[in-house]
Enzyme design. Structure first.
Site, PDB file in Angstrom:
ATOM      1  N   HIS A   1      16.081  35.414  94.841  1.00 14.02           N
ATOM      2  CA  HIS A   1      16.402  36.378  93.787  1.00 14.02           C
ATOM      3  C   HIS A   1      15.110  37.041  93.334  1.00 14.02           C
ATOM      4  O   HIS A   1      15.065  38.248  93.122  1.00 14.02           O
ATOM      5  CB  HIS A   1      17.108  35.665  92.637  1.00 14.02           C
ATOM      6  CG  HIS A   1      17.559  36.583  91.555  1.00 14.02           C
ATOM      7  ND1 HIS A   1      18.403  37.646  91.786  1.00 14.02           N
ATOM      8  CD2 HIS A   1      17.278  36.611  90.221  1.00 14.02           C
ATOM      9  CE1 HIS A   1      18.633  38.288  90.649  1.00 14.02           C
ATOM     10  NE2 HIS A   1      17.946  37.685  89.687  1.00 14.02           N
TER      11      HIS A   1
ATOM     12  N   GLU B   1      13.017  29.371  90.463  1.00 11.26           N
ATOM     13  CA  GLU B   1      13.593  29.445  91.799  1.00 11.26           C
ATOM     14  C   GLU B   1      12.736  28.686  92.813  1.00 11.26           C
ATOM     15  O   GLU B   1      13.273  28.062  93.740  1.00 11.26           O
ATOM     16  CB  GLU B   1      13.762  30.903  92.226  1.00 11.26           C
ATOM     17  CG  GLU B   1      14.599  31.049  93.483  1.00 11.26           C
ATOM     18  CD  GLU B   1      15.006  32.482  93.768  1.00 11.26           C
ATOM     19  OE1 GLU B   1      15.851  32.682  94.655  1.00 11.26           O
ATOM     20  OE2 GLU B   1      14.489  33.414  93.104  1.00 11.26           O
TER      21      GLU B   1
ATOM     22  N   PHE C   1      21.644  36.725  83.927  1.00 11.23           N
ATOM     23  CA  PHE C   1      21.678  36.334  82.521  1.00 11.23           C
ATOM     24  C   PHE C   1      22.930  35.504  82.239  1.00 11.23           C
ATOM     25  O   PHE C   1      23.973  35.683  82.864  1.00 11.23           O
ATOM     26  CB  PHE C   1      21.692  37.579  81.633  1.00 11.23           C
ATOM     27  CG  PHE C   1      20.340  38.210  81.417  1.00 11.23           C
ATOM     28  CD1 PHE C   1      19.201  37.705  82.007  1.00 11.23           C
ATOM     29  CD2 PHE C   1      20.216  39.330  80.612  1.00 11.23           C
ATOM     30  CE1 PHE C   1      17.964  38.284  81.802  1.00 11.23           C
ATOM     31  CE2 PHE C   1      18.983  39.920  80.394  1.00 11.23           C
ATOM     32  CZ  PHE C   1      17.850  39.403  80.982  1.00 11.23           C
TER      33      PHE C   1
ATOM     34  N   CYS D   1      23.302  40.031  86.946  1.00 12.02           N
ATOM     35  CA  CYS D   1      22.616  40.292  88.221  1.00 12.02           C
ATOM     36  C   CYS D   1      23.226  39.559  89.408  1.00 12.02           C
ATOM     37  O   CYS D   1      22.748  39.712  90.530  1.00 12.02           O
ATOM     38  CB  CYS D   1      21.137  39.942  88.085  1.00 12.02           C
ATOM     39  SG  CYS D   1      20.336  40.875  86.770  1.00 12.02           S
TER      40      CYS D   1
ATOM     41  N   LYS E   1      12.490  42.452  96.476  1.00 12.59           N
ATOM     42  CA  LYS E   1      12.580  43.412  95.379  1.00 12.59           C
ATOM     43  C   LYS E   1      11.346  44.302  95.280  1.00 12.59           C
ATOM     44  O   LYS E   1      11.362  45.308  94.573  1.00 12.59           O
ATOM     45  CB  LYS E   1      12.866  42.683  94.068  1.00 12.59           C
ATOM     46  CG  LYS E   1      14.290  42.135  94.018  1.00 12.59           C
ATOM     47  CD  LYS E   1      14.627  41.477  92.696  1.00 12.59           C
ATOM     48  CE  LYS E   1      16.126  41.128  92.621  1.00 12.59           C
ATOM     49  NZ  LYS E   1      16.562  40.161  93.639  1.00 12.59           N
TER      50      LYS E   1
ATOM     51  N   HIS F   1      14.535  45.678  91.205  1.00 11.30           N
ATOM     52  CA  HIS F   1      15.679  44.827  90.861  1.00 11.30           C
ATOM     53  C   HIS F   1      16.839  45.744  90.512  1.00 11.30           C
ATOM     54  O   HIS F   1      16.838  46.400  89.474  1.00 11.30           O
ATOM     55  CB  HIS F   1      15.327  43.929  89.686  1.00 11.30           C
ATOM     56  CG  HIS F   1      16.369  42.896  89.391  1.00 11.30           C
ATOM     57  ND1 HIS F   1      17.572  42.820  90.069  1.00 11.30           N
ATOM     58  CD2 HIS F   1      16.402  41.885  88.483  1.00 11.30           C
ATOM     59  CE1 HIS F   1      18.288  41.822  89.583  1.00 11.30           C
ATOM     60  NE2 HIS F   1      17.583  41.237  88.635  1.00 11.30           N
TER      61      HIS F   1
END
Length: 401
Positions: free
Chosen positions: A297, A308, A389, A168, A326, A331
């Site tokens: 994010h 975060e 990831f 991502c 998002k 996403h």
């Protein structure tokens, strides 16, 4: 970058996006301002029951030109739709006239690339046949390099053409690597960004991980329950400021890290996230208090958002408004860093902090300054985060000099 010229700042000479909100920057700008989401109950074939997605409309009419028909797949159609919007292809042609086709590179990110084309080919096999159909073109559709090759061929470029696949963070890392090419003198302009398309592997994979929201994603909410997967294309034309249109928004810096904490879970204290954000600020030569807004994010999962929040609070305290966008796009995985770089530029240009959609109150355990309603405020600089990831982290600083 010791021993080398700094790549910063770079100008965003042109930009284009395709999201569930439609093709082009203007639908995205209007949706941010009017707080209209592009998410809807899933219509994609083989999607898990009861989920929402951010599916892009209009892909049926976005076939590649006849001479590039071998590249036809959902991922490249997203890229094609982006090239047709916002005058982007014309801006690239102008860059070619300035620098030469061999001096314009392509660096783009993707995670699953054209795997949806392989999924279709697999389903088309005659009963009892193990081989994929003879008309399936893996190299120009599924292969990771198919995307930059398509963009290069479609735009008539002959500079380097690279793909970045770091989950991502792919779209953000592609932008960062594009800056490196310009700093190294390999290119004078770069088409950078990310493209990622819906596919059964992504939807069923995140469902197997129990990470999909059962409704539209609600990042930073106390009762958030997961991700809504979207698809998108986001492309930026990056050049040195002297070569760009006057007043172009700037890419001021970038930072990356790899904490390697876990294959799919973020470091709980956000150590890699803090490192990437600090590196981005250092590369831009600015202090945390010079950031006016942090685009999180913010995926909507319990673990990611909590991590975060800790990382952002560590650097910024509760002084800088932050939110996830998002809720508008979903996403979009390997495209998200590029889409949110464009959103960061729009926030600076519009003087807009977009509050999280569908969130009345942020998680009461959060300590950073989560915005839940839009606010108008002058912005000079925005920090945009992308985490992936495998412990991949990347942050971009976008704004004015």
């Amino acid at each position: 970058m010791s021993g080398r010229a700094s790549p910063w700042p770079l100008a965003i000479s042109a930009r284009t996006v395709v999201t569930a909100l439609g093709a082009g920057v203007e639908p995205l700008r209007a949706a941010l301002r009017d707080r209209i989401s592009g998410l809807a109950p899933a219509r994609f074939p083989s999607a898990p029951d009861g989920i929402w997605t951010g599916e892009v409309p209009g892909l049926e009419e976005a076939a590649p030109p006849p001479g590039l028909a071998g590249f036809d797949c959902r991922n490249n159609r997203l890229a094609e739709l982006a090239l047709r919007a916002d005058g982007f292809a014309e801006a690239v042609r102008a860059a070619v006239a300035r620098h030469g086709a061999h001096r314009v590179a392509v660096v783009v990110g993707t995670s699953t690339a054209g795997i949806e084309e392989t999924e279709q080919a697999y389903r088309r096999r005659p009963e009892g046949q193990a081989e994929l159909p003879a008309d399936f073109d893996y190299r120009r559709t599924h292969d990771l390099q198919a995307l930059p090759q398509y963009l290069q061929a479609r735009l008539g470029l002959s500079g380097p053409a690279l793909v970045i696949s770091t989950a991502c963070t792919s779209g953000a890392r592609a932008i960062m690597e594009a800056a490196t090419l310009i700093a190294a003198g390999v290119a004078d302009a770069v088409v950078a960004g990310g493209v990622d398309s819906l596919c059964r592997l992504t939807l069923q994979g995140f469902n197997a991980l129990e990470l999909l929201s059962r409704g539209p994603t609600r990042p930073c909410a106390g009762d958030r329950d997961g991700i809504t997967i979207g698809e998108a294309a986001g492309l930026l034309l990056l050049e040195r400021p002297a070569d760009a249109p006057p007043g172009a928004t700037l890419l001021l810096g970038a930072g990356a890290s790899s904490d390697g904490h876990h294959m799919s879970s973020p470091h709980p204290e956000g150590l890699g996230a803090v490192s990437a954000m600090r590196a981005a600020l250092d590369s831009a030569g600015i202090a945390p208090e010079e950031i006016g807004y942090v685009n999180l994010h913010g995926t909507g999962t319990r673990a990611n958002d909590a991590m975060e929040d800790r990382a952002v609070h560590h650097l910024f305290g509760a002084a800088v408004p932050c939110s996830s966008t998002k809720g508008w796009t979903g996403h979009t995985l390997g495209a998200s860093g590029a889409i949110e770089a464009v959103i960061g530029a729009l926030c600076v240009e519009e003087g807009l902090v977009p509050g999280c959609l569908r969130v009345d109150q942020p998680d009461p355990e959060f300590r950073s300054a989560i915005a839940t309603a839009n606010r108008a405020t002058p912005l000079q600089r925005v920090l945009s985060n992308s985490f992936g990831f495998g412990g991949s982290n990347c942050s971009l600083v976008i704004g004015r000099a």
